[in-house]
Scaffold this motif. Structure first.
Motif, PDB file in Angstrom:
ATOM      1  N   LYS A 273       0.757  -1.552   0.127  1.00  9.50           N
ATOM      2  CA  LYS A 273       0.201   0.467   0.127  1.00  9.50           C
ATOM      3  C   LYS A 273       0.980   1.157  -0.199  1.00  9.50           C
ATOM      4  CE  LYS A 273      -3.807  -2.212   1.976  1.00  9.50           C
ATOM      5  NZ  LYS A 273      -4.836  -1.839   3.182  1.00  9.50           N
ATOM      6  N   ILE A 274       1.573   1.312   0.242  1.00 10.80           N
ATOM      7  CA  ILE A 274       2.802   2.236   0.230  1.00 10.80           C
ATOM      8  C   ILE A 274       3.998   2.291  -0.303  1.00 10.80           C
ATOM      9  CG2 ILE A 274       2.786   3.066   2.505  1.00 10.80           C
ATOM     10  CD1 ILE A 274       5.072   2.017   3.607  1.00 10.80           C
ATOM     11  N   ASP A 275       3.686   1.651  -1.919  1.00 11.02           N
ATOM     12  CA  ASP A 275       4.049   0.803  -3.388  1.00 11.02           C
ATOM     13  C   ASP A 275       5.781   0.709  -2.891  1.00 11.02           C
ATOM     14  OD1 ASP A 275       2.301   1.730  -5.008  1.00 11.02           O
ATOM     15  OD2 ASP A 275       3.003   4.438  -4.574  1.00 11.02           O
TER      16      ASP A 275
ATOM     17  N   TYR B 114       5.163  13.806  11.318  1.00 15.10           N
ATOM     18  CA  TYR B 114       3.501  14.881  11.277  1.00 15.10           C
ATOM     19  C   TYR B 114       3.728  15.872  10.368  1.00 15.10           C
ATOM     20  CZ  TYR B 114       3.634  13.876  16.206  1.00 15.10           C
ATOM     21  OH  TYR B 114       4.496  12.535  17.639  1.00 15.10           O
ATOM     22  N   ASP B 115       4.783  16.126   9.300  1.00 12.42           N
ATOM     23  CA  ASP B 115       4.945  17.149   8.444  1.00 12.42           C
ATOM     24  C   ASP B 115       4.241  16.290   6.746  1.00 12.42           C
ATOM     25  OD1 ASP B 115       4.905  19.313  10.319  1.00 12.42           O
ATOM     26  OD2 ASP B 115       6.856  18.658  10.910  1.00 12.42           O
ATOM     27  N   ARG B 116       5.265  15.186   7.466  1.00 12.84           N
ATOM     28  CA  ARG B 116       5.415  14.881   5.595  1.00 12.84           C
ATOM     29  C   ARG B 116       5.409  12.857   5.933  1.00 12.84           C
ATOM     30  NH1 ARG B 116      10.708  17.493   6.682  1.00 12.84           N
ATOM     31  NH2 ARG B 116      11.627  15.626   6.955  1.00 12.84           N
ATOM     32  N   PRO B 117       5.365  12.764   5.810  1.00 10.78           N
ATOM     33  CA  PRO B 117       5.150  10.802   5.555  1.00 10.78           C
ATOM     34  C   PRO B 117       7.166  10.577   5.831  1.00 10.78           C
ATOM     35  CG  PRO B 117       3.608  11.127   3.873  1.00 10.78           C
ATOM     36  CD  PRO B 117       4.240  12.997   3.919  1.00 10.78           C
ATOM     37  N   ALA B 118       6.904   9.536   7.140  1.00 10.71           N
ATOM     38  CA  ALA B 118       8.139   8.457   6.902  1.00 10.71           C
ATOM     39  C   ALA B 118       8.339   7.934   5.898  1.00 10.71           C
ATOM     40  CB  ALA B 118       8.945   8.521   8.350  1.00 10.71           C
ATOM     41  N   LYS B 119       9.555   7.811   5.211  1.00 12.47           N
ATOM     42  CA  LYS B 119       9.410   7.008   3.682  1.00 12.47           C
ATOM     43  C   LYS B 119      10.624   6.542   4.420  1.00 12.47           C
ATOM     44  CE  LYS B 119      12.014   7.855  -1.012  1.00 12.47           C
ATOM     45  NZ  LYS B 119      12.108   9.460  -1.529  1.00 12.47           N
ATOM     46  N   SER B 120      10.310   5.146   3.892  1.00 12.71           N
ATOM     47  CA  SER B 120      11.235   3.497   4.613  1.00 12.71           C
ATOM     48  C   SER B 120      12.053   3.707   3.926  1.00 12.71           C
ATOM     49  CB  SER B 120      10.031   2.362   4.268  1.00 12.71           C
ATOM     50  OG  SER B 120      11.188   1.550   4.297  1.00 12.71           O
ATOM     51  N   LEU B 121      13.426   2.933   4.702  1.00 14.31           N
ATOM     52  CA  LEU B 121      14.590   2.869   3.086  1.00 14.31           C
ATOM     53  C   LEU B 121      14.388   1.526   2.561  1.00 14.31           C
ATOM     54  CD1 LEU B 121      17.370   1.940   6.086  1.00 14.31           C
ATOM     55  CD2 LEU B 121      17.263   4.017   3.885  1.00 14.31           C
TER      56      LEU B 121
END
Lengths: 399, 399
Positions: free
Chosen positions: B82-84, B210-217
């Protein structure tokens, strides 16, 4: 280059696992496989476990205390009190299964190149926990023809050197079913005391000794500092999936060291501790006696069934639910491949754990197998009948 | 003499724990203690967890498969889809909490004297997992006045030597609340690739930025072999007591090595995996957004409350639910003793985690504290008000 730890490199995948691809192929061909290889009992888990878990009503599933939940610690304390062993709730640490108990004990006492003496054949996973510390298991050799007994100064003392940190025994034994006599326990305790070694008792099968109760090492109060006992709900209550165990010792310094590891991983699962406390609380002498009788029936069944296989040699186990059998074949791994790839009887075949997986040197135990008698008697009878037919077919083919 | 492992001797008891006796005394005197020190959220655990556990109907609570139950592996796979992010169920291992995930990763990659680079201040328990392997954490120093940011070649590359095996980052960060920008992540990935290091991402707070999604490594496919991600249900679903986590990587050799450890300890708890699968399945974007908004409200509350304490310095955290604050005092451990032993305001006092516990060298962070904002806003306001009054009283006394 991305490098892996030399310690994990020395660990091994489960020795039983290598037959999985062949087993999958056999199943794909429509074979029904009878499993004597897996120690997963079919005994019903007492319903109090599930009831306690379902009755847990808190809005938040919080961390438990690092050393364990008070209600479980109290329940284990009371369990021991009933067998006349006095341990305080501050003399135990709850672990995530017997596995984490083993991991913690070995991490606390083994440095690189340190040695832990263990009677051989032994539970194969002990190797993983020892090797990951940088230490190793030094086997105490036993002989099938002596019934795998090991409490003998002349065998053990020559193995003790400056690297030896402890002796670990499984009592009742997996895979041998040996239950120590009081005199044998005294010998083990005396050796540990005289040589300043930890004596670690993996007592997860304690309630399932057939002829006389298996005594806990904790009864030896004169060696309180040396003795560490491992416990688990997995086999006692047929709750393997709960992953709740315990480390119990009067050695305060050991507890202090192990608590560091407990705090690092925060806690063992909360709900499983709630359920396990209910198991300890609800278990009566009648409960243990009932399960013990069931295993005794199965033990008697496998002993009778194996006595019909010409050339099979074994000693009837005193406890736990495993049997080591020496088979009249050259190589039980080769036999296992034959059973999966070439043999069938009415579409059925059988799996066991080859004996070599329970020895430090895999050239040993080549004609032995370990059988777990954790299924209904009819199932066991058919499995061993299949094995007998398979051995005959295998040896006929080899001639 | 009974000896303990040099590795466990190097581990430490929880740095927060030393205040427990004083806290108990304060409570005995009738004080109400407001806790800013504990990261146990009060957010409700989604009821699907308890429902799934209560609906588990099997007569025997059996072992789960060593790498994890298929239904949980599938649920985590779908969560990432779901988060590609495409990960296979054979690219994950279920662990007993994030703790066991850390333990396994460090055991797989650290040998004696090996080093793992970790931005400092860092989660204190990392030390335990590193030290027990014989390796150690080498801190990447950051500065409070720079907002604890660390993705800087000029800081990191001089620390890399022949003992360096990997870099581990917590993103979003505990205790700093730092969330890496895309550019910063790229820098970290490039450093790991160029120096052939593992890059381990502890991403348990991923949904709470809070401000932008935390990207996964895991989005950095060009460094698939280097990257290992740790995940956990504890904070994501406020299910800390479940002890279910995961190690996720495309590195097949890492998975093969770690599987040995998984097989050694047999499995993670069965029921908790059933419940956790339900959590992953049921969580919608709205669920995460709702919890995130609650934490944002609390973040804003603590930021406003600390801005009223004269001389307190901090940077508003971008994610997770912790805040590092530099206080206008000489020593926050001494202040904590004062708050417990001498201070009260209407019978109330307050606890926090002294900052030095988050540094490798405990002479650092002496005027810092870590606050966990995991309680209702009113509670947080009162706690920080108490701290402000306590600081004033402490400094007045010191003059």
């Amino acid at each position: 280059m991305l490098k892996f730890s030399s310690k994990v490199e020395k660990c091994e995948l489960s020795p039983v696992r290598k037959f999985n691809p062949c087993a999958a192929e056999a199943k794909a061909k429509g074979r029904r496989i009878f499993h004597l290889n897996i120690g997963q009992p079919d005994v019903i888990t007492p319903s109090v476990f599930f009831e306690a878990v379902s009755s847990f009503h808190a809005p938040v599933l919080e961390y438990a205390p690092a050393p364990g939940m008070p209600e479980l610690l109290e329940a284990i304390k009371d369990y021991f009190a009933k067998i006349d062993i006095k341990v305080g709730t501050d003399e135990m640490l709850i672990t995530t299964g017997g596995g984490e108990a083993l991991d913690m004990v070995m991490a606390c006492i083994l440095d690189d190149d340190d040695e832990l003496l263990v009677p051989e054949p032994f539970y194969a996973n002990y190797n993983t926990f020892a090797r990951v510390t940088g230490g190793k298991i030094r086997p105490i050799p036993t002989r099938a023809e002596d019934g795998y007994r090991y409490a003998d100064r002349s065998i053990i003392e020559p193995l003790i050197n400056e690297h030896t940190r402890g002796i670990m025994i499984t009592n009742p034994g997996n895979p041998t079913g040996v239950v120590l006599t009081d005199e044998e326990m005294r010998i083990m305790v005396d050796i540990a005391k005289e040589h300043d070694l930890f004596l670690i008792g993996d007592e997860v099968y304690r309630e399932y000794a057939y002829d006389r109760p298996a005594k806990s090492l904790l009864t030896f109060e004169d060696a309180a500092e040396n003795i560490i006992v491992l416990d688990s709900v997995s086999k006692r209550f047929s709750a393997c999936g709960a992953r709740i165990g315990a480390v119990i010792t009067h050695n305060k310094e050991f507890l202090r060291q192990a608590l560091k590891l407990c705090q690092g991983r925060l806690c063992s699962p909360t709900l499983e501790q709630v359920g396990s406390a209910a198991l300890y609380r609800a278990a009566t002498p009648e409960y243990y006696a009932g399960v013990r009788e069931e295993y005794r029936r199965r033990r008697d069944t496998v002993v009778e069934a194996f006595s019909k296989i010409p050339g099979a040699k074994f000693r009837s186990p005193d406890g736990a639910f495993y049997l080591m059998v020496t088979l009249p074949v050259d190589d039980t791994e080769e036999l296992q491949y034959f059973l999966l790839n070439e043999f069938e009887d009415n579409g059925d075949t059988v799996m066991y754990a080859p004996g070599c997986g329970f020895y430090a040197d895999s050239s040993m135990g080549r004609n032995e197998i370990r059988v777990a008698y954790v299924k209904e008697c009819d199932y066991l009878v058919r499995a061993i009948e299949l094995l007998g037919k398979g051995i005959a077919a295998y040896n006929a083919k080899k001639k």
